[in-house]
Design a protein around this motif. Sequence first.
Motif, mmCIF file in Angstrom:
data_model
loop_
_atom_site.group_PDB
_atom_site.id
_atom_site.type_symbol
_atom_site.label_atom_id
_atom_site.label_comp_id
_atom_site.label_asym_id
_atom_site.label_seq_id
_atom_site.Cartn_x
_atom_site.Cartn_y
_atom_site.Cartn_z
ATOM 1 N N ARG A 123 7.146 -2.745 5.616
ATOM 2 C CA ARG A 123 6.780 -2.450 4.233
ATOM 3 C C ARG A 123 5.439 -3.093 3.896
ATOM 4 N NH1 ARG A 123 7.398 -6.926 1.126
ATOM 5 N NH2 ARG A 123 8.582 -8.654 2.063
ATOM 6 N N ALA A 124 4.850 -2.637 2.812
ATOM 7 C CA ALA A 124 3.612 -3.241 2.323
ATOM 8 C C ALA A 124 3.956 -4.403 1.404
ATOM 9 C CB ALA A 124 2.782 -2.216 1.562
ATOM 10 N N PRO A 125 3.212 -5.488 1.484
ATOM 11 C CA PRO A 125 3.472 -6.590 0.564
ATOM 12 C C PRO A 125 2.938 -6.277 -0.829
ATOM 13 C CG PRO A 125 1.537 -7.074 1.852
ATOM 14 C CD PRO A 125 2.080 -5.772 2.383
ATOM 15 N N GLN A 126 3.504 -6.901 -1.816
ATOM 16 C CA GLN A 126 2.919 -6.871 -3.152
ATOM 17 C C GLN A 126 1.705 -7.806 -3.135
ATOM 18 O OE1 GLN A 126 5.418 -7.652 -6.817
ATOM 19 N NE2 GLN A 126 4.147 -9.490 -6.790
ATOM 20 N N ILE A 127 0.540 -7.282 -3.478
ATOM 21 C CA ILE A 127 -0.649 -8.126 -3.507
ATOM 22 C C ILE A 127 -0.975 -8.467 -4.963
ATOM 23 C CG2 ILE A 127 -1.634 -7.370 -1.324
ATOM 24 C CD1 ILE A 127 -3.326 -5.369 -2.761
ATOM 25 N N SER A 128 -1.363 -9.697 -5.203
ATOM 26 C CA SER A 128 -1.696 -10.124 -6.555
ATOM 27 C C SER A 128 -2.808 -11.158 -6.486
ATOM 28 C CB SER A 128 -0.461 -10.694 -7.275
ATOM 29 O OG SER A 128 0.145 -11.719 -6.510
ATOM 30 N N ILE A 129 -3.466 -11.348 -7.615
ATOM 31 C CA ILE A 129 -4.553 -12.310 -7.734
ATOM 32 C C ILE A 129 -4.169 -13.329 -8.787
ATOM 33 C CG2 ILE A 129 -7.024 -12.649 -8.055
ATOM 34 C CD1 ILE A 129 -6.338 -10.713 -5.788
ATOM 35 N N GLU A 130 -4.157 -14.606 -8.398
ATOM 36 C CA GLU A 130 -3.804 -15.684 -9.311
ATOM 37 C C GLU A 130 -5.057 -16.422 -9.765
ATOM 38 O OE1 GLU A 130 -0.638 -19.386 -9.411
ATOM 39 O OE2 GLU A 130 -1.786 -19.027 -7.583
ATOM 40 N N ASN A 131 -5.169 -16.623 -11.064
ATOM 41 C CA ASN A 131 -6.188 -17.528 -11.608
ATOM 42 C C ASN A 131 -5.615 -18.931 -11.482
ATOM 43 O OD1 ASN A 131 -7.818 -19.152 -13.246
ATOM 44 N ND2 ASN A 131 -8.306 -17.463 -14.639
ATOM 45 N N VAL A 132 -6.082 -19.671 -10.485
ATOM 46 C CA VAL A 132 -5.500 -20.973 -10.178
ATOM 47 C C VAL A 132 -5.640 -21.930 -11.354
ATOM 48 C CG1 VAL A 132 -5.582 -22.933 -8.593
ATOM 49 C CG2 VAL A 132 -5.952 -20.622 -7.729
ATOM 50 N N SER A 133 -6.700 -21.797 -12.095
ATOM 51 C CA SER A 133 -6.945 -22.712 -13.212
ATOM 52 C C SER A 133 -5.908 -22.559 -14.313
ATOM 53 C CB SER A 133 -8.343 -22.477 -13.790
ATOM 54 O OG SER A 133 -9.328 -22.620 -12.788
ATOM 55 N N THR A 134 -5.456 -21.325 -14.566
ATOM 56 C CA THR A 134 -4.496 -21.084 -15.640
ATOM 57 C C THR A 134 -3.088 -20.813 -15.142
ATOM 58 O OG1 THR A 134 -4.930 -18.696 -15.662
ATOM 59 C CG2 THR A 134 -6.363 -20.095 -17.012
ATOM 60 N N GLY A 135 -2.953 -20.500 -13.847
ATOM 61 C CA GLY A 135 -1.652 -20.148 -13.308
ATOM 62 C C GLY A 135 -1.223 -18.729 -13.614
ATOM 63 N N GLU A 136 -2.112 -17.939 -14.238
ATOM 64 C CA GLU A 136 -1.786 -16.568 -14.611
ATOM 65 C C GLU A 136 -2.105 -15.600 -13.469
ATOM 66 O OE1 GLU A 136 -0.448 -15.438 -17.440
ATOM 67 O OE2 GLU A 136 -0.338 -17.399 -18.426
ATOM 68 N N ILE A 137 -1.321 -14.522 -13.390
ATOM 69 C CA ILE A 137 -1.629 -13.417 -12.489
ATOM 70 C C ILE A 137 -2.583 -12.478 -13.218
ATOM 71 C CG2 ILE A 137 -0.707 -11.433 -11.223
ATOM 72 C CD1 ILE A 137 0.002 -14.143 -10.013
ATOM 73 N N VAL A 138 -3.735 -12.207 -12.609
ATOM 74 C CA VAL A 138 -4.771 -11.411 -13.280
ATOM 75 C C VAL A 138 -5.027 -10.080 -12.581
ATOM 76 C CG1 VAL A 138 -5.863 -13.439 -14.276
ATOM 77 C CG2 VAL A 138 -6.594 -12.640 -12.018
ATOM 78 N N GLY A 139 -4.306 -9.789 -11.529
ATOM 79 C CA GLY A 139 -4.433 -8.509 -10.836
ATOM 80 C C GLY A 139 -3.238 -8.306 -9.931
ATOM 81 N N MET A 140 -2.833 -7.035 -9.773
ATOM 82 C CA MET A 140 -1.650 -6.768 -8.949
ATOM 83 C C MET A 140 -1.707 -5.342 -8.414
ATOM 84 S SD MET A 140 2.373 -7.273 -9.998
ATOM 85 C CE MET A 140 2.073 -9.021 -10.281
ATOM 86 N N GLY A 141 -1.145 -5.137 -7.225
ATOM 87 C CA GLY A 141 -1.111 -3.804 -6.653
ATOM 88 C C GLY A 141 -0.134 -3.712 -5.495
ATOM 89 N N VAL A 142 0.245 -2.482 -5.171
ATOM 90 C CA VAL A 142 1.100 -2.207 -4.012
ATOM 91 C C VAL A 142 0.403 -1.129 -3.197
ATOM 92 C CG1 VAL A 142 3.352 -1.501 -3.180
ATOM 93 C CG2 VAL A 142 3.167 -2.761 -5.342
ATOM 94 N N PRO A 143 -0.148 -1.466 -2.033
ATOM 95 C CA PRO A 143 -0.920 -0.494 -1.245
ATOM 96 C C PRO A 143 -0.034 0.483 -0.482
ATOM 97 C CG PRO A 143 -0.881 -2.599 -0.132
ATOM 98 C CD PRO A 143 -0.182 -2.805 -1.443
ATOM 99 N N SER A 144 -0.681 1.534 0.001
ATOM 100 C CA SER A 144 -0.002 2.563 0.788
ATOM 101 C C SER A 144 -0.187 2.305 2.274
ATOM 102 C CB SER A 144 -0.573 3.941 0.441
ATOM 103 O OG SER A 144 -0.182 4.902 1.396
ATOM 104 N N LEU A 145 0.865 2.540 3.043
ATOM 105 C CA LEU A 145 0.809 2.407 4.502
ATOM 106 C C LEU A 145 0.862 3.774 5.186
ATOM 107 C CD1 LEU A 145 3.221 -0.622 5.125
ATOM 108 C CD2 LEU A 145 0.741 -0.653 4.790
ATOM 109 N N GLU A 146 0.525 4.849 4.455
ATOM 110 C CA GLU A 146 0.719 6.189 4.992
ATOM 111 C C GLU A 146 -0.133 6.473 6.222
ATOM 112 O OE1 GLU A 146 -0.991 9.305 2.280
ATOM 113 O OE2 GLU A 146 -1.472 7.532 1.114
ATOM 114 N N THR A 147 -1.256 5.778 6.395
ATOM 115 C CA THR A 147 -2.089 5.990 7.574
ATOM 116 C C THR A 147 -1.960 4.849 8.576
ATOM 117 O OG1 THR A 147 -4.002 4.918 6.545
ATOM 118 C CG2 THR A 147 -3.773 7.295 6.225
ATOM 119 N N ALA A 148 -0.999 3.964 8.356
ATOM 120 C CA ALA A 148 -0.875 2.764 9.189
ATOM 121 C C ALA A 148 0.149 2.989 10.292
ATOM 122 C CB ALA A 148 -0.482 1.565 8.334
ATOM 123 N N GLY A 149 -0.331 3.262 11.500
ATOM 124 C CA GLY A 149 0.564 3.442 12.626
ATOM 125 C C GLY A 149 0.664 2.224 13.514
#
Length: 531
Positions: A123-149
């Motif tokens: 499976r694809a991991p959930q990717i996220s971006i953490e603002n370390v200074s505030t502890g908040e998540i400021v970006g998130m995504g779930v990529p596609s593996l459809e071309t990943a053999g």
Amino acid sequence: MLIEIVVERGAARVFHRRLKERFERDFPAAKLALRAAASGAPAPAAIGALLAIERLTYLKSRETFCDRLPEADIETSVAATPDMIIDFSSIDSRPLPSVLTLRPLFDGVGSEAALIGALLDGRAPQISIENVSTGEIVGMGVPSLETAGSLTEGMEAVYSRLIPLVIKAARDPQHSIARRLANPCEPSAARAARYAVRNLGARAARALYHWLCYAPHWRVGWRFNDGPGVMELGDLSGPKWNVLPDSGRRCYADPFAVTWQGRSCLFFEDLDHRVGKGVISFIEFGPDGPVGEAVPVIEEPWHLSYPFLIEAEGSLWMIPESSLSGAVPLYRCVEFPRRWERCATLLEGIEAADATVFAHRGRYYMTSVVREGVGGYSDTLAIHHAPSLLGPWRAHAAQPALIDVSAARPAGSVVERSGALWRPVQDCARGYGRALRLARIDRIDPENFAQTLTARIESGPQWPGGRLHTLNRAGRLECIDGVAITPKSRMLRQFANARFQPVAGGQSAAPTPADALASLVSRDQAVEELS
């Protein structure tokens, strides 16, 4: 402005150089530095061995995001205090005061090991971006593996989507997103070995399946419907679906229905398996269904699909998917339904698929999925807007608007229902074209976009075949598409036909040898067909 990308010593990859280059492109006034930090726990040696085997077996001389960077490309120290740090080290450290620090996470963990562990788990991991200074998540995504053999291609698919996510977070580091729970997996030698064996078996089964069958073989479904349809009900119930006949060597997909100048027609992708390139064809509909044969109307040197139709300014227009050409073209109908002329290029220098245009509050909006040569075709939603259909088209402020394999890719025309805009989208979380979702657009303007996902619609007793990725309607004529097992030999075709014959009670017929063959393939790849 100094931006520092911190990587563990000995763990820098081509991906980190690509990220640095993207920052240099998007932040031209900034100075970039790639700096080495202390190393964390090393990955199992089996991971490096598996990547090396894939390099020799599948990838040959192509540079990949996973290739190691020479130590000479990495700085050991930076003289000035950075203004921003992109921290890829797995060792937690206190952020520098007044320095914005962003940390990419894989399933909530700041380590490449969690990325690899998820891929080994299939499976694809959930990717996220953490603002370390505030502890908040400021970006998130779930990529596609459809071309990943392979593991390498899976890592590339994830890293290629992490780049725009980091850039977007750097532009708006105060944007807060709810943190989601994830289950990180640790890589191990045993799991790497199981992955390699499973992957080898899947490749062999897929090769056998493609040798015996035309695949993927898409087919179009249609019905006349006087009542509520799929968009209203959220399922495929209602009148019986009929299959638009094809020759077996040609397959049809991406149907768009339209009634224009008193005639009803269905336009669709028409792909000849022996050629491997799609054209746009149509078939006219009378009171009882299709009339005559499919007629090609637009052909280009590149693959065409998804013939999106829109009525505007007294004319009928088409925007077929032309991502291999690097542009989004516009065609005008000069003699319905047979004659179309290319009259404009709406976007250039972009690999955009399934462009879907709609008007809202005095502006036109275009949704599509984009990529930059690497990764899947179905996870990154781009939005453009313009004062008129002919443009000029400009990128949405929140670009990419979404990175989500289950909610990004358009699956048909946007419709208005009960005062709200609804867009059908492809849910490719379990593989390309596996299901549809209905998404209510809660907000869209040149700066903002939000949607809410509702019904998930899959193939089943009413429409067997395992996939469903387009939904459209014009008046009574409603259309969808899906796949069918289509063997190349006549004998196997006779077995496969039983798969699509319903039995009493609305259940599918008993499995056939063709079903057994198809079950060997854990996932089809969309690399053959971009539609």
